[in-house]
Design a protein around this motif. Structure first.
Motif, PDB file in Angstrom:
ATOM      1  N   ASP A   1     -10.539  37.991 -11.267  1.00 31.21           N
ATOM      2  CA  ASP A   1      -9.517  38.129 -10.255  1.00 31.21           C
ATOM      3  C   ASP A   1      -8.234  38.713 -10.868  1.00 31.21           C
ATOM      4  O   ASP A   1      -7.625  39.643 -10.332  1.00 31.21           O
ATOM      5  N   ARG A   2      -7.877  38.173 -12.007  1.00 24.74           N
ATOM      6  CA  ARG A   2      -6.658  38.605 -12.689  1.00 24.74           C
ATOM      7  C   ARG A   2      -6.758  40.070 -13.090  1.00 24.74           C
ATOM      8  O   ARG A   2      -5.830  40.852 -12.909  1.00 24.74           O
ATOM      9  N   PHE A   3      -7.914  40.456 -13.614  1.00 26.46           N
ATOM     10  CA  PHE A   3      -8.097  41.848 -14.027  1.00 26.46           C
ATOM     11  C   PHE A   3      -8.034  42.778 -12.815  1.00 26.46           C
ATOM     12  O   PHE A   3      -7.426  43.840 -12.857  1.00 26.46           O
ATOM     13  N   ASP A   4      -8.683  42.377 -11.724  1.00 25.94           N
ATOM     14  CA  ASP A   4      -8.688  43.228 -10.523  1.00 25.94           C
ATOM     15  C   ASP A   4      -7.263  43.451 -10.028  1.00 25.94           C
ATOM     16  O   ASP A   4      -6.878  44.556  -9.664  1.00 25.94           O
ATOM     17  N   ARG A   5      -6.475  42.370 -10.023  1.00 20.92           N
ATOM     18  CA  ARG A   5      -5.091  42.495  -9.535  1.00 20.92           C
ATOM     19  C   ARG A   5      -4.268  43.373 -10.464  1.00 20.92           C
ATOM     20  O   ARG A   5      -3.414  44.141 -10.021  1.00 20.92           O
ATOM     21  N   LEU A   6      -4.533  43.259 -11.749  1.00 22.90           N
ATOM     22  CA  LEU A   6      -3.825  44.100 -12.706  1.00 22.90           C
ATOM     23  C   LEU A   6      -4.118  45.581 -12.397  1.00 22.90           C
ATOM     24  O   LEU A   6      -3.206  46.412 -12.321  1.00 22.90           O
TER      25      LEU A   6
END
Ligand SMILES: Nc1ncnc2c1ncn2[C@@H]1O[C@H](COP(=O)(O)OP(=O)(O)OP(=O)(O)O)[C@@H](O)[C@H]1O
Ligand SMILES: [Mg+2]
Length: 527
Positions: free
Chosen positions: A24-29
């Motif tokens: 999730d964090r990577f996608d948002r980044l």
């Protein structure tokens, strides 16, 4: 000059703080990067010594996630890993782009035009790279350095958080192990990686994590080609015995009269030809793991000897009076249903119970939803390296074609389909900068009646045609010839291995061994 807006930074910080997991964090980044910088593709890669591993991407075909990029083979990646600052490659840079042909939504083999990369450092350690590509030339030239610095810092922090969380999780799972060592090993290790993100594979990986550090004997079972050997290696690498030896024994290939000496060793003069002491596999594996592959093929007499060794942790070399103590963990694998073998009296019940303290089933490829794509990408990159092809891509239609097939030969069959398809694609597109694997290169992927009787996993009808032979290395061409010959004789002998071995002037164990190496499988053996 383009600048990242402060609202975008705040939005990202909030997003990252509330994200539930790394993905999730990577996608948002990546979402934020795309908002800040107009581009066609963005990818986050983690650094593992000599390899870069894509962990999140947008605008690139999903099979890219399965690829492993060897840094020294990709000059742009090499430059980025050696740099402390972002690099904007010139639009006309002659360096090959590792993503050429991997961008989605683009017909044809359009090379990337604008390309830049941000090395991600945390505490002076390179954690990974962020790469940004655009098909429009000179797109990135007027982006402020400050903007790139902000993005680098955020991306590095995101990656670092993810690594820390993984360390914490590992600590919880393996409190007895040194965390730093574990994570370093895990991140740096390459090759023999178990690819797959389907829920059934994630479950398997979790199981391996739990059971690896125990000293239980493990029985790995599953159909042919599902990756049992790979699972065994993973178990050893994750175990506390990882620095000890892992010794491989193919029980199907052991000549019956030599089994005892192979496993337990012999002393000089024990039998004719024993002209010196020789250590057996159990001794060689002392302090490590003994992998008994194809355990279901072991004759009953040998089974009792193994049982005794496991029960007493000791062995007796042939011709020696006293016993020797050994400290060995057994990992066994089979594609037979051992319970059924026990029922039919072909496998000792007591040995079965000893081995299957913790049985692990490796699922069929058709059960792993979404993994065919990742594995295809992994094998495409592997084949590209083996054959020294500059750029190799696989079209979406080809991937879709692979996805709809049921893969009776599992991962091994997929691996072979990809290598064969690559050879075909390369022959068709010789001289092209980017070789593209298309649906037609992958073949029909339908099982015929003949195939159901003879599962010829590596059969390649075209392999002996002159133009193919010329393009193949001698070893591959010779192996293909052996394969064709053995298959032909086996078909003529209706699957009777003993008869086929006689006709080829060899013995059955040897023929079995060669056939296994060449990936020839006969489903319905007559004898
Ligand atoms: N999850 C995976 N990720 C990457 N490669 C895999 C995976 N599973 C299998 N492979 C590859 O597929 C091939 C077949 O795997 P392996 O030899 O481990 O199968 P197996 O179950 O032992 O088959 P058999 O029963 O025929 O001996 C190997 O080249 C292996 O590296
Ligand atoms: Mg195997």
């Amino acid at each position: 000059m383009k600048q990242i807006s402060s609202s975008a930074v705040i939005e990202l910080a909030l997003d990252l703080a509330t994200s539930l997991n790394s993905k999730d964090r990577f996608d948002r980044l990546l979402d934020t990067v795309r908002k800040a910088i107009a581009c066609d593709a963005v990818a986050l890669l983690s650094f593992h010594g000599d390899v870069l591993k894509p962990i999140a991407l947008q605008g690139l075909s999903r099979d890219t996630l399965g690829r492993r990029f060897f840094i020294e083979e990709h000059p742009r990646f090499l430059a980025l890993c050696q740099s402390k600052a972002p690099i904007r490659f010139a639009a006309d840079s002659p360096l090959p782009d590792p993503y050429d042909g991997l961008l989605i939504d683009r017909a044809g083999d359009l090379p990337v035009h604008s390309c830049m990369g941000l090395p991600l450092y945390y505490d002076d350690n390179l954690l990974g790279l962020l790469t940004i590509d655009s098909l429009t030339p000179h797109d990135f030239e007027d982006i402020e350095v400050r903007t790139l610095e902000v993005i680098s810092a955020i991306a590095a922090a995101t990656l670092n958080t993810a690594f820390l969380l993984e360390q914490l999780e590992s600590r919880a799972d393996h409190s007895q192990q040194v965390v730093a060592e574990l994570t370093e090993e895990a991140w740096k290790r390459d090759g023999g990686e178990l690819i797959g993100e389907s829920s059934i594979m994630s479950q398997l990986k979790q199981e391996l994590d739990i059971v690896a550090s125990s000293d239980f004997n493990i029985l790995i079972y599953g159909e042919t080609g599902v990756g049992k050997e790979l699972v065994a290696r993973t178990l050893h690498q994750k175990s506390l015995r990882q620095h000890g030896p892992m010794v491989y024994v193919n029980c199907a290939a052991l000549p019956e009269n030599l089994i005892e000496s192979e496993l337990f060793g012999h002393v000089k003069g024990a039998f004719t030809g024993a002209d010196r002491n020789r250590a057996g596999k159990f001794s060689l594996a002392d302090g490590g793991t003994l992998f008994l592959d194809e355990i279901g093929e072991l004759p009953l007499a040998a089974q009792s000897k193994i049982l005794r060794a496991i029960q007493n942790n000791e062995i007796q070399p042939v011709g020696q009076d006293n016993v020797e103590e050994v400290n060995v963990r057994i990992v066994a694998a089979t594609n037979r249903d051992l319970k059924e073998e026990v029922g039919e009296g072909r496998f000792r019940a007591d040995l079965y119970h000893r081995l299957s303290v913790y049985p692990i089933r490796v699922p069929r490829l058709s059960e792993r939803v979404g993994d065919v794509q990742l594995l295809a990408g992994y094998f495409v990159e592997q084949t590209r390296r083996k054959l020294g092809i500059g750029q190799l891509k696989i079209t979406e239609q080809a991937i879709a074609h692979l996805t709809q097939y049921n893969w009776p030969g599992n991962v091994r069959e997929l691996e072979h389909v990809v290598s064969r398809a690559t050879l075909k694609a390369r022959a068709r597109q010789r001289g092209k900068k980017i070789i593209s694997i298309e649906q037609a290169d992958c073949g029909a992927l339908k099982r015929t009646d003949m195939q159901q009787t003879f599962e010829l996993l590596a059969d390649n009808e075209d392999s002996l045609k002159a133009d193919h032979v010329i393009t193949l290395p001698l070893k591959t061409a010779t192996e293909n010839f052996q394969k064709q010959l053995i298959i032909k004789i086996l078909k003529e002998e209706e699957g009777n291995w003993a008869a086929a071995a006689r006709r080829l002037s060899t013995d059955r164990a040897n023929l079995n061994r060669i056939a296994k190496r060449l990936n020839i499988k006969v489903l319905k053996s007559v004898v």
